[in-house]
Design a protein around this motif. Structure first.
Motif, short mmCIF file in Angstrom:
data_model
loop_
_atom_site.label_atom_id
_atom_site.label_comp_id
_atom_site.label_asym_id
_atom_site.label_seq_id
_atom_site.Cartn_x
_atom_site.Cartn_y
_atom_site.Cartn_z
N ALA A 35 0.82 -0.93 0.01
CA ALA A 35 0.21 -0.01 0.02
C ALA A 35 0.94 1.33 -0.12
O ALA A 35 0.66 2.25 -0.60
N GLU A 36 2.05 1.17 0.67
CA GLU A 36 2.87 2.44 0.67
C GLU A 36 3.82 2.47 -0.51
O GLU A 36 3.85 3.50 -1.03
N HIS A 38 2.53 1.61 -3.33
CA HIS A 38 1.69 2.17 -4.34
C HIS A 38 1.84 3.91 -4.65
O HIS A 38 1.68 4.10 -5.66
N GLN A 39 2.19 4.28 -3.59
CA GLN A 39 2.10 5.81 -3.63
C GLN A 39 3.38 6.28 -4.42
O GLN A 39 3.68 7.62 -4.72
N HIS A 40 4.44 5.47 -4.37
CA HIS A 40 5.56 5.83 -5.15
C HIS A 40 5.76 5.23 -6.24
O HIS A 40 7.04 5.31 -7.23
N ARG A 130 5.13 -3.39 -9.30
CA ARG A 130 4.84 -2.16 -8.35
C ARG A 130 6.21 -1.93 -7.36
O ARG A 130 6.70 -0.79 -7.44
N ALA A 134 8.57 1.56 -7.94
CA ALA A 134 9.01 2.51 -6.93
C ALA A 134 10.42 2.42 -6.74
O ALA A 134 10.95 3.25 -6.15
#
Length: 321
Positions: A35-36, A38-40, A130, A134
């Motif tokens: 989940a973290e 995903h932001q990157h 993913r 990242a």
């Protein structure tokens, strides 16, 4: 985990390798980490490479990676291998063929076992992509198992799809007629030095000309002839890939394809959640008993499915309708 995430975001290859191992093992602590990440993520150009077994996908990917490295790209590769029937792991054929790239610090290759997943992709492929995204790899190439029509799944993961066809493989053309035509953004006729390459190009061009949807589309699918052995045509293929990326971004299709990917991933996650809830509610012994009852025609699968649906708290929408 915090240390691994920070190192991964700084481009540490060992941290990325550790993260991929955790993803494949479905470690319980991995979900919040993904989940973290995903932001990157979301910056990389994801390229899917599909086609029938024996079409030369792995060798072509190796040559394409070398060409992209000449253009100063930091490249990730996910090679989905068939699953060994004995160990359940990847046979690693693609990794062996790509060994010449292993010494490049700006190339990260991971072989994954398909583990029976439909669509030619391993279930955790999206999560591995993913993590690579990242970590700063762009583009990321996904090479699928090569199982024919089922590989339409790669379309829901990649932004640009290369369909590889070898001369003299009539089954390839039949598979394309049956559905793979719709997923191709670029056709690659590999082994162009073999007899029949020009005929294969002509057949593909004819199929494209007969497709009304493709005739109206603003992106004209190129047919690129390549020879990995003679290293011909790979630079033109790299040009076509970059041109397609530019087309997606300029036309707004990049966002549409991202939304398509998210929709597919959400549906997959929900299905997995439902199956996990079902496994937690119904033990293996009870499950086997239900299978036996349905097999003996003592019960029917529709009623049993509704009962199990109710046990895990799902509404029966068909009954309500």
């Amino acid at each position: 985990m915090r240390n691994i995430v920070e190192r991964l975001l700084n481009g540490d290859r060992r941290a990325l390798a550790r993260m991929v191992t955790l993803i494949e093992s479905e470690a319980p602590q991995i979900r919040p980490v993904l989940a973290e990440l995903h932001q990157h993520a979301g910056r990389a150009h994801i390229i899917g490479v599909t086609g029938a077994p024996g079409a030369g996908k792995s060798t072509l990917v190796t040559r394409l990676v070398r060409e992209l490295r000449k253009r100063e790209h930091k490249v990730g590769v996910v090679a989905v291998d068939p699953t060994s029937p004995f160990s359940g792991g990847a046979i690693l054929g693609d990794r062996i063929r790509m060994m010449e790239l292993a010494g490049d610090p700006n190339v990260f290759i991971r072989s994954m076992a398909s583990r029976g997943s439909l669509g030619g992709l391993a279930a955790s492929t999206r999560d591995v992509v993913r993590a690579m995204d990242a970590a700063g790899y762009d583009p990321i190439i996904i090479e699928t198992v090569g199982t024919g029509q089922a590989e339409v799944e790669v379309m829901r993961t990649a932004q640009t799809v290369l369909v590889v066809v070898a001369p003299g493989m009539g089954d390839d053309i039949q598979a394309i007629k049956a559905g793979i035509l719709e997923i191709a953004d670029i056709f690659v006729v590999s082994k162009m030095d073999k007899p029949g390459a020009d005929q294969t190009v002509a057949e593909l061009a004819m199929l494209l000309s007969l497709d009304p949807g493709r005739r109206k589309a603003s992106w004209r699918i190129p047919i690129i002839k390549t020879s990995s052995m003679k290293e011909q045509g790979v630079d033109q293929l790299a040009d076509a890939v970059q041109q397609h990326q530019a087309y997606l971004q300029e036309s707004g299709m990049w966002t549409q394809r991202a939304q398509r990917q998210v929709r597919s991933e959400l549906q997959t996650l929900i299905v997995h959640a439902v199956m996990d809830a079902l496994k937690a509610e119904v033990g293996e012994e009870e499950w086997d008993g239900l299978i036996d009852e349905i097999t003996r025609r003592e019960r029917d699968p529709y009623t049993v499915a509704r009962e199990l649906q109710a046990r895990i708290g799902l509404k029966d929408t068909q009954a309500e309708a």
